[in-house]
Motif scaffolding. Structure first.
Motif, mmCIF file in Angstrom:
data_model
loop_
_atom_site.group_PDB
_atom_site.id
_atom_site.type_symbol
_atom_site.label_atom_id
_atom_site.label_comp_id
_atom_site.label_asym_id
_atom_site.label_seq_id
_atom_site.Cartn_x
_atom_site.Cartn_y
_atom_site.Cartn_z
ATOM 1 N N PRO A 156 68.899 -42.823 21.895
ATOM 2 C CA PRO A 156 67.697 -42.629 22.488
ATOM 3 C C PRO A 156 66.444 -43.698 22.276
ATOM 4 O O PRO A 156 65.517 -43.892 22.923
ATOM 5 N N ASP A 157 66.566 -44.036 20.755
ATOM 6 C CA ASP A 157 65.582 -45.109 20.247
ATOM 7 C C ASP A 157 65.496 -46.377 20.814
ATOM 8 O O ASP A 157 64.806 -47.340 20.541
ATOM 9 N N VAL A 158 66.646 -46.843 21.574
ATOM 10 C CA VAL A 158 66.953 -48.124 21.961
ATOM 11 C C VAL A 158 65.947 -48.622 22.736
ATOM 12 O O VAL A 158 65.342 -47.794 23.637
ATOM 13 N N GLU A 159 65.546 -49.956 22.510
ATOM 14 C CA GLU A 159 64.149 -50.381 23.642
ATOM 15 C C GLU A 159 64.753 -51.589 24.160
ATOM 16 O O GLU A 159 65.327 -52.664 23.548
ATOM 17 N N LEU A 160 64.393 -51.830 25.519
ATOM 18 C CA LEU A 160 64.630 -53.088 26.032
ATOM 19 C C LEU A 160 63.703 -53.938 25.943
ATOM 20 O O LEU A 160 62.363 -53.808 26.318
ATOM 21 N N ARG A 161 63.963 -55.353 25.219
ATOM 22 C CA ARG A 161 62.904 -56.168 25.133
ATOM 23 C C ARG A 161 62.532 -57.150 26.372
ATOM 24 O O ARG A 161 61.444 -57.697 26.552
ATOM 25 N N ARG A 162 63.767 -57.689 26.943
ATOM 26 C CA ARG A 162 63.536 -58.698 27.846
ATOM 27 C C ARG A 162 65.079 -58.509 28.616
ATOM 28 O O ARG A 162 65.957 -58.271 28.276
ATOM 29 N N VAL A 163 64.767 -59.116 29.933
ATOM 30 C CA VAL A 163 65.831 -59.218 30.785
ATOM 31 C C VAL A 163 65.725 -60.567 31.537
ATOM 32 O O VAL A 163 64.805 -60.856 32.023
ATOM 33 N N GLU A 164 66.881 -61.557 31.460
ATOM 34 C CA GLU A 164 66.823 -62.901 32.182
ATOM 35 C C GLU A 164 68.141 -62.945 33.112
ATOM 36 O O GLU A 164 69.067 -62.425 32.717
ATOM 37 N N PHE A 165 68.121 -63.646 33.977
ATOM 38 C CA PHE A 165 69.255 -64.058 34.977
ATOM 39 C C PHE A 165 69.360 -65.461 34.780
ATOM 40 O O PHE A 165 68.769 -66.419 34.896
ATOM 41 N N VAL A 166 70.759 -65.740 34.419
ATOM 42 C CA VAL A 166 71.340 -67.104 34.143
ATOM 43 C C VAL A 166 72.217 -67.588 35.345
ATOM 44 O O VAL A 166 73.299 -66.787 35.445
ATOM 45 N N PRO A 200 78.144 -60.003 33.069
ATOM 46 C CA PRO A 200 78.679 -61.067 34.280
ATOM 47 C C PRO A 200 77.929 -60.676 35.582
ATOM 48 O O PRO A 200 77.402 -59.557 35.652
ATOM 49 N N VAL A 201 78.148 -61.618 36.483
ATOM 50 C CA VAL A 201 77.323 -61.460 37.745
ATOM 51 C C VAL A 201 78.126 -60.279 38.672
ATOM 52 O O VAL A 201 79.454 -60.159 38.700
ATOM 53 N N ASP A 202 77.336 -59.419 39.188
ATOM 54 C CA ASP A 202 77.907 -58.391 39.902
ATOM 55 C C ASP A 202 77.256 -58.480 41.420
ATOM 56 O O ASP A 202 75.945 -58.390 41.494
ATOM 57 N N LYS A 203 78.123 -58.864 42.315
ATOM 58 C CA LYS A 203 77.596 -59.009 43.488
ATOM 59 C C LYS A 203 76.690 -57.977 44.357
ATOM 60 O O LYS A 203 75.881 -57.994 45.200
ATOM 61 N N ASN A 204 77.184 -56.848 43.837
ATOM 62 C CA ASN A 204 76.758 -55.399 44.374
ATOM 63 C C ASN A 204 75.282 -54.928 43.706
ATOM 64 O O ASN A 204 74.616 -54.053 44.039
ATOM 65 N N LEU A 205 74.949 -55.601 42.542
ATOM 66 C CA LEU A 205 73.877 -55.072 41.882
ATOM 67 C C LEU A 205 73.130 -56.209 41.599
ATOM 68 O O LEU A 205 73.472 -57.396 41.144
ATOM 69 N N SER A 206 71.694 -56.106 41.449
ATOM 70 C CA SER A 206 70.752 -57.295 41.283
ATOM 71 C C SER A 206 70.622 -57.131 39.604
ATOM 72 O O SER A 206 71.105 -56.195 38.891
ATOM 73 N N SER A 207 70.187 -58.012 38.853
ATOM 74 C CA SER A 207 69.917 -58.084 37.509
ATOM 75 C C SER A 207 69.257 -57.099 37.019
ATOM 76 O O SER A 207 69.624 -56.295 36.150
ATOM 77 N N THR A 208 68.104 -56.481 37.807
ATOM 78 C CA THR A 208 67.306 -55.506 37.313
ATOM 79 C C THR A 208 68.130 -54.031 37.133
ATOM 80 O O THR A 208 68.263 -53.176 36.396
ATOM 81 N N GLU A 209 68.987 -54.002 38.399
ATOM 82 C CA GLU A 209 69.832 -52.933 38.562
ATOM 83 C C GLU A 209 70.862 -52.753 37.445
ATOM 84 O O GLU A 209 71.159 -51.811 37.003
ATOM 85 N N GLN A 210 71.550 -53.785 37.033
ATOM 86 C CA GLN A 210 72.435 -53.837 35.805
ATOM 87 C C GLN A 210 71.795 -53.386 34.809
ATOM 88 O O GLN A 210 72.411 -52.665 33.997
ATOM 89 N N SER A 211 70.299 -54.316 34.470
ATOM 90 C CA SER A 211 69.804 -53.731 33.181
ATOM 91 C C SER A 211 69.617 -52.161 33.121
ATOM 92 O O SER A 211 69.805 -51.607 31.948
ATOM 93 N N ASN A 212 68.926 -51.644 34.093
ATOM 94 C CA ASN A 212 68.718 -50.334 34.285
ATOM 95 C C ASN A 212 69.790 -49.327 33.844
ATOM 96 O O ASN A 212 69.971 -48.386 33.240
ATOM 97 N N THR A 213 70.971 -49.753 34.842
ATOM 98 C CA THR A 213 72.180 -48.884 34.497
ATOM 99 C C THR A 213 72.718 -49.021 32.928
ATOM 100 O O THR A 213 73.219 -47.805 32.480
ATOM 101 N N VAL A 214 73.016 -50.162 32.174
ATOM 102 C CA VAL A 214 73.036 -50.100 30.914
ATOM 103 C C VAL A 214 72.459 -49.668 30.079
ATOM 104 O O VAL A 214 72.749 -48.834 29.284
#
Length: 312
Positions: free
Chosen positions: A115-125, A92-106
């Motif tokens: 540890p093998d998980v890989e981020l493929r893409r991030v989008e903001f809707v 969900p939308v977090d007013k205190n965090l940007s989309s990039t900051e949310q993805s980095n935290t997750v």
């Protein structure tokens, strides 16, 4: 096919007035909760961050959900995307965090478990896209209702058609009322479930109304109430087989389908049970209150125009 046959007609219409009063009260309450409480819309409608991640092995969705829950997120979605190793995460939308900051935290939290998980893409809707999606969904619901009304108007006499339309709208509004009252998440799968219930409820109403119409032609000396009671009694076996088999599949999705299908199965379960109730105690009873009679089943012959007659 019949598992059983009831030889004694059950007087369903005996308590029609009481049950219709309860239905009317329930309907009004559902409308009240929809207007005052509104819906707890999902991320598809409100917007948010969409992440696509990839695992080397089959992803454990429950572990991913636990990791995201540890970050104090309550409204989020996790589901497979294409293969068992690819996962879509909607936040969900977090007013205190940007989309990039949310993805980095997750991602930091997910890597603690895998540890093998890989981020493929991030989008903001954005909310505007979600609002458009909700608008299109409501339009689809309206078109389905209009299509059903046209079908019933062609298929039955106006009293039967009006009774079926009211019964089907009764089911949809009550489902929406449940979601508004309990603030269950209203998502695209739930909207699909509501559309499915519309068709499902129409099928049950059409079967009963068709049997009532048939009995009017066969039972010429029976009263209107006896004809309706007899028609419903005759279709009970079919109703039990159809709804029991459908409910078993829906319960399988409810208990074993995971969070993605939970509310979808919940909407279908409410629709199935209220579909049975409305077909018997709403549609049939309203047809009786509208004064349906044997004469309504007889088509009056068209009168010939005297001016068109040829005089020899």
């Amino acid at each position: 096919m019949e598992f059983f046959r009831i030889h004694k007609t059950i007087p369903f219409m005996k308590n029609a007035l009481v049950l219709n009063t309860i239905s009317a009260i329930t309907f009004v309450l559902a409308v009240f909760f929809i207007v005052t409480r509104g819906f707890h819309l999902s991320i598809e409608f409100t917007g948010g961050t969409v992440m696509e991640v990839n695992y080397q092995q089959a992803a454990q969705l429950d572990e991913i959900r636990s990791s995201i829950s540890a970050l104090k997120y309550s409204d989020f979605q996790v589901q497979n995307f294409g293969t068992s190793r690819d996962v879509i995460i909607r936040l969900p939308v977090d007013k205190n965090l940007s989309s990039t900051e949310q993805s980095n935290t997750v991602m930091a939290e997910l890597k603690k478990a895998s540890p093998d998980v890989e981020l493929r893409r991030v989008e903001f809707v954005g909310p505007q896209v979600g609002s458009e999606l909700l608008s299109n969904g409501l339009k689809a619901l309206a078109f389905v209702v209009i299509g059903i009304m046209i079908y019933l108007g062609i298929r039955f006499e106006w009293k039967f058609a009006l009774a079926c339309v009211i019964a089907n709208l009764h089911d949809v509004v009550i489902i929406l009322g449940f979601f508004a009252f309990f603030q269950w998440e209203f998502s695209l799968p739930v909207l699909a479930g509501v559309l499915a219930v519309l068709g499902y409820s129409v099928n049950e109403s059409v079967v009963i109304m068709d049997r009532i119409r048939e009995n009017f032609r066969k039972q010429r000396r029976a009263s209107v109430r006896d004809v309706i009671d007899g028609a419903i009694t005759q279709t009970i076996s079919r109703t039990v087989i159809t709804h029991a088999s459908t409910q078993m599949m829906v319960l399988s999705m409810f208990f074993f389908g995971g969070p993605s299908l939970h509310n979808f199965a919940l909407a279908l379960t409410i629709g199935i049970w209220f579909g049975i109730y409305s077909s018997v105690f709403v549609a049939a009873a309203i047809a009786m209150w509208l004064g349906v009679k044997r004469e309504d089943m007889i088509k009056t012959p068209k009168k010939e125009d005297p001016a068109s007659e040829v005089i020899y």
